[in-house]
Design a protein around this motif. Structure first.
Motif, mmCIF file in Angstrom:
data_model
loop_
_atom_site.group_PDB
_atom_site.id
_atom_site.type_symbol
_atom_site.label_atom_id
_atom_site.label_comp_id
_atom_site.label_asym_id
_atom_site.label_seq_id
_atom_site.Cartn_x
_atom_site.Cartn_y
_atom_site.Cartn_z
ATOM 1 N N LYS A 250 0.842 -1.203 0.000
ATOM 2 C CA LYS A 250 0.000 0.000 0.000
ATOM 3 C C LYS A 250 0.866 1.237 0.000
ATOM 4 O O LYS A 250 1.934 1.270 0.605
ATOM 5 N N GLU B 36 -8.744 1.353 5.089
ATOM 6 C CA GLU B 36 -7.725 1.707 4.095
ATOM 7 C C GLU B 36 -7.781 0.666 2.991
ATOM 8 O O GLU B 36 -8.022 -0.517 3.253
ATOM 9 N N GLU B 37 -7.552 1.122 1.761
ATOM 10 C CA GLU B 37 -7.541 0.190 0.635
ATOM 11 C C GLU B 37 -6.098 -0.132 0.264
ATOM 12 O O GLU B 37 -5.259 0.764 0.212
ATOM 13 N N HIS B 38 -5.837 -1.416 0.000
ATOM 14 C CA HIS B 38 -4.485 -1.793 -0.441
ATOM 15 C C HIS B 38 -4.453 -1.771 -1.964
ATOM 16 O O HIS B 38 -5.482 -1.946 -2.622
ATOM 17 N N GLN B 39 -3.280 -1.550 -2.529
ATOM 18 C CA GLN B 39 -3.187 -1.474 -3.985
ATOM 19 C C GLN B 39 -2.687 -2.762 -4.621
ATOM 20 O O GLN B 39 -2.985 -3.039 -5.765
ATOM 21 N N TYR C 247 0.615 5.637 0.348
ATOM 22 C CA TYR C 247 -0.137 6.884 0.517
ATOM 23 C C TYR C 247 0.408 7.849 -0.523
ATOM 24 O O TYR C 247 1.599 8.153 -0.521
ATOM 25 N N THR D 23 -2.008 1.232 9.792
ATOM 26 C CA THR D 23 -2.477 1.016 8.426
ATOM 27 C C THR D 23 -2.784 -0.456 8.200
ATOM 28 O O THR D 23 -3.794 -0.809 7.583
ATOM 29 N N CYS E 180 -6.470 -2.014 7.226
ATOM 30 C CA CYS E 180 -6.742 -2.717 5.970
ATOM 31 C C CYS E 180 -7.673 -3.909 6.200
ATOM 32 O O CYS E 180 -8.367 -4.352 5.288
#
Lengths: 367, 247
Positions: free
Chosen positions: B13, B56-59, B15, B47, B51
C-alpha cells in the motif's frame, strides 16, 4: 484561658452583587471607560428620544382622519394611514369580499409552523399534516372548488404571500441544500462537479436576476400557454437560490465532523446513507444552527423582491395601497414603519427559536 | 492449524505516489489467536489493521477476512465489517447519542434487531465492561477510560468474530489504562480473535499468542511473547525493545 465558641451572626456582603444598583455598577459604571460611554450614550438618548417620542406618539394622529394628518404634517406621524389601509397592505389585491380566505389560510399555515417548531409534536404524523395544510392553503387561496370563487395567483398578495413563499422556500430549499452539501463532498466526480457548478452559478447571480429569468425568460422557451404559473416559477427560483447559500452553510458543518465518526460508523457496518443520517448530519446541523437560521431569515426578507415580477407580497402591496391614492401617498414612511414592525416580529421570533434550538442540541455537549 | 480467519498475501500500500507504507505483508491469523503489533510510529502498524476492515484500501496483493476477499465490492466489505469490531485510539463514540444509543444503533439499523432486544444486548455488554450505570449519559460526560470501555462494548454488540484495537490506551491517563486493559484481558480469556496495536508490553506478555514487530512498512519479526522479549532475533527489534522497556 479556655476559648469560648462565639457564633458570628451572618451579615450581608459589603458590596451587593444582585439587584439594580449592583447591575448598573457592574455593567454601566465598571471603570472610567464604561462610565464615559454610559454618560455619552445617555446624553445622545436624551437629545434624540424626546423628538422621536413627540413625532411618533404625542403629536401623532391615530384615528383615520385625513384632515388631522394633513394638519400634523411635519410635526407628527400619521398612523392613520395604517388604520385606513391596513387591509390592503396586509392582504393586497385579493378580492375584498373573499379576504377571509387568505386570513384563514395563513392562520392555518402559521398554526402548522407553530406545531412543527414544538418538540413534542415531532412525530411521523407531521408529514401528512403538512400535506393537508398546504393543500388546504392552496384550495382556500385559489378557489374554483367547493363553491369558492376562483382567484388567480396574480391577485394573491400581502402577508399571506410573504409567509407562503418564505415557508415553502425554506422547506423545499433545506433538503435540497443538504443533498447538495453532501454531493459536494461525494467521492463520485460527476456528482461533485454538478453540485459545485450549481452552487457557484447560483451564488454568482443576484436573486433579482433569478426572479426575472423565472418570470420573463423561462416562458419564452416554453410553448405558448404551456408555461407553469408565475407563482410556481418564482417559488422554484427562490428555492434554487436559497438552497445554494444554505448548502454552503450546511457544508461548513459537514467539514467540522471528525473523520473518526465516519470511520466508527463504517466499522459498525452502517451504509453511506445511514451514516449521514444518523451520525454526520445530526452533528453537522447542530453546529450550524446560527448560520442556517441566518439563511432562513434572509429568505424570509428576500421574498420582498418578488414585487419586481408583479407578485405583490407585503412590501409590494404597501406600494400598491399608497401609490394609487394621492391623498395618502405622502404617508409612506409610516407605512414602511408598519411593515418593518411586521418583518421584525417574524425575524425576531425566528432568531429566538434558533437560540432555543441551539440549547436543545447542546444537551449532549454539556458535561 | 485450522483455516486462517485473516490472511494477507503480499500486500502493498502507498499513501500518494511516494510513501510506501505497507511492503510485501504476508500474514495469517488463526481463529482465536491474539496478536500484538508493535513498532515505531510511521511503521505501518495502524495502516495494517485498518486494511483488515478496509478503512484503508491496499493497492497490491490480496486480503481475505473470514473467507471473503476485500475488493471494491461494497457488499463484501459490509459483510466483513459485520464480523470485525474495531476500537480506536480516540474512542470515536457518537457524542450526540447516549451511551445506550451508541450501542444499539448498529444492531437496530444494521442487524435489524428490535429496539427492546438491542437494548437488552447493549446492557449485557455494558455490564461486561462494568459501566452499566452510565447507560443514559452522553459520552462526553464520562472519563476517557469509561469512554473507551463503552467503545469496546459498542463493538461487541454486533458479536464480531474479530476485534481490532488501534492503540486503545494511547490517549488515556495512566490510571485509566488499567481499567481498559482489564476489560481487554477478560475478552482475550473468552476466545476472541484479537489484533492489537499497542505499546503496552505487559499486556502483550499477559495475553498475546504472538507479537509482531513492524518497521518501515515491513514485518521485521514475529514470535510468541516469551521468545520475542527474551530472545529477539533482529538488531532492529533489540534496539526498539531496549528503548521502550529501558525505563
Amino acid at each position: 484561658m479556655a476559648s469560648v465558641f462565639q457564633p458570628i451572626p451572618p451579615r450581608p456582603a459589603p458590596v451587593r452583587t444582585t439587584g439594580y444598583v449592583a447591575w448598573a455598577r457592574a455593567n454601566l459604571f465598571g471603570d472610567w471607560r464604561s462610565t464615559t460611554t454610559t454618560i455619552v450614550l445617555a446624553l445622545v438618548a436624551l437629545w434624540l428620544l424626546p423628538g422621536m417620542a413627540q413625532w411618533a406618539i404625542f403629536q401623532a394622529v391615530f384615528h383615520p382622519s385625513l384632515e388631522s394628518c394633513q394638519a400634523a404634517r411635519g410635526t407628527g406621524a400619521c398612523w392613520a394611514v395604517v388604520a385606513e389601509k391596513y387591509r390592503y397592505i396586509i392582504l393586497g389585491r385579493y378580492p375584498y369580499d373573499e379576504q377571509w380566505r387568505p386570513v384563514v389560510a395563513t392562520l392555518l399555515l402559521m398554526g402548522l409552523l407553530g406545531v412543527s417548531c414544538t418538540r413534542r409534536f415531532w412525530r411521523p404524523w407531521l408529514v401528512p399534516l403538512w400535506i393537508a395544510v398546504l393543500a388546504g392553503y392552496f384550495v382556500l387561496m385559489a378557489g374554483g372548488v367547493l363553491g369558492l370563487s376562483k382567484v388567480t395567483t396574480d391577485l394573491w398578495g400581502g402577508l399571506p404571500l410573504t409567509i407562503m413563499l418564505a415557508t415553502l422556500g425554506i422547506v423545499l430549499a433545506f433538503p435540497l441544500a443538504v443533498l447538495v452539501a453532501l454531493g459536494r463532498r461525494s467521492k463520485l466526480p460527476a456528482i461533485r462537479t454538478m453540485c459545485i457548478v450549481y452552487v457557484e452559478l447560483v451564488r454568482g447571480v443576484p436573486l433579482i436576476s433569478v426572479l426575472f429569468m423565472a418570470s420573463f425568460l423561462f416562458p419564452l422557451f416554453m410553448p405558448v400557454g404551456k408555461s407553469p404559473d408565475v407563482l410556481l416559477r418564482v417559488l422554484v427560483g427562490i428555492t434554487l437560490f436559497a438552497a445554494a447559500y444554505l448548502a454552503e452553510s450546511v457544508r461548513g458543518g459537514l467539514q467540522a465532523v471528525p473523520k473518526g465518526q465516519v470511520e466508527a460508523a463504517a466499522t459498525l457496518g452502517l451504509t453511506y446513507w445511514q451514516t449521514q443520517r444518523k451520525i454526520v448530519l445530526p452533528q453537522a446541523l447542530a453546529m450550524v444552527v446560527p448560520a442556517v437560521m441566518n439563511n432562513f431569515i434572509a429568505i424570509f426578507k428576500d421574498t420582498s423582491l418578488v414585487t419586481i415580477v408583479s407578485l405583490y407580497e407585503l412590501t409590494g402591496s404597501l406600494g400598491l395601497a399608497l401609490n394609487a391614492d394621492a391623498d395618502w401617498r405622502p404617508y409612506k414612511l409610516e407605512g414602511y414603519f408598519f411593515i418593518a414592525a411586521i418583518y421584525f416580529a417574524f425575524c425576531f421570533a425566528m432568531s429566538r427559536y434558533s437560540l432555543w434550538i441551539e440549547k436543545q442540541v447542546s444537551v449532549s455537549r454539556t458535561r | 492449524m485450522s483455516e486462517p480467519i485473516i490472511k494477507f498475501e503480499k500486500v502493498n500500500k502507498w499513501y500518494g505516489d511516494d510513501f510506501h507504507v505497507l511492503r510485501d505483508i504476508d500474514l495469517e491469523v488463526a481463529p482465536g489467536e491474539r496478536i500484538v503489533i508493535c513498532g515505531p510510529s510511521g511503521s505501518g502498524k495502524s495502516t495494517l489493521i485498518r486494511c483488515i476492515n478496509r478503512l484503508e484500501e491496499h493497492q497490491e496483493g490480496r486480503i481475505f477476512v473470514t473467507g471473503t476477499e476485500l475488493t471494491d465490492d461494497v457488499k463484501a466489505v459490509e459483510r466483513v465489517r459485520r464480523e470485525v469490531g474495531m476500537v480506536f485510539q480516540q474512542f470515536n463514540l457518537f457524542p450526540h447519542l447516549t451511551v445506550l444509543e451508541n450501542l444499539t444503533l448498529a444492531p437496530m439499523w444494521v442487524g435489524k434487531t428490535p429496539k427492546a432486544k438491542a437494548e437488552e444486548i447493549a446492557m449485557r455488554q455494558l455490564e461486561r465492561v462494568r459501566i452499566a450505570e452510565q447507560a443514559r449519559k452522553y459520552p462526553l460526560q464520562l472519563s476517557g477510560g469509561q469512554q473507551q470501555r463503552v467503545a469496546i462494548a459498542r463493538a461487541l454488540c454486533l458479536k464480531p468474530k474479530i476485534m481490532l484495537f488501534d492503540e486503545p490506551t494511547s490517549a488515556l491517563d495512566p490510571e485509566m489504562i488499567k481499567e481498559v486493559l482489564e476489560v481487554m484481558i477478560e475478552l482475550a480469556g473468552q476466545g476472541m480473535t484479537m489484533i492489537c496495536v499497542t505499546h503496552e508490553m505487559g499486556f502483550a506478555k499477559a495475553v498475546a499468542n504472538r507479537v509482531i514487530f513492524m518497521d518501515q512498512g515491513q514485518i521485521v519479526e514475529q514470535a510468541p511473547p516469551e521468545e520475542f522479549f527474551s530472545r529477539p532475533k533482529s538488531e532492529r527489534t533489540k534496539d526498539f525493545l531496549s528503548k521502550i522497556l529501558g525505563h
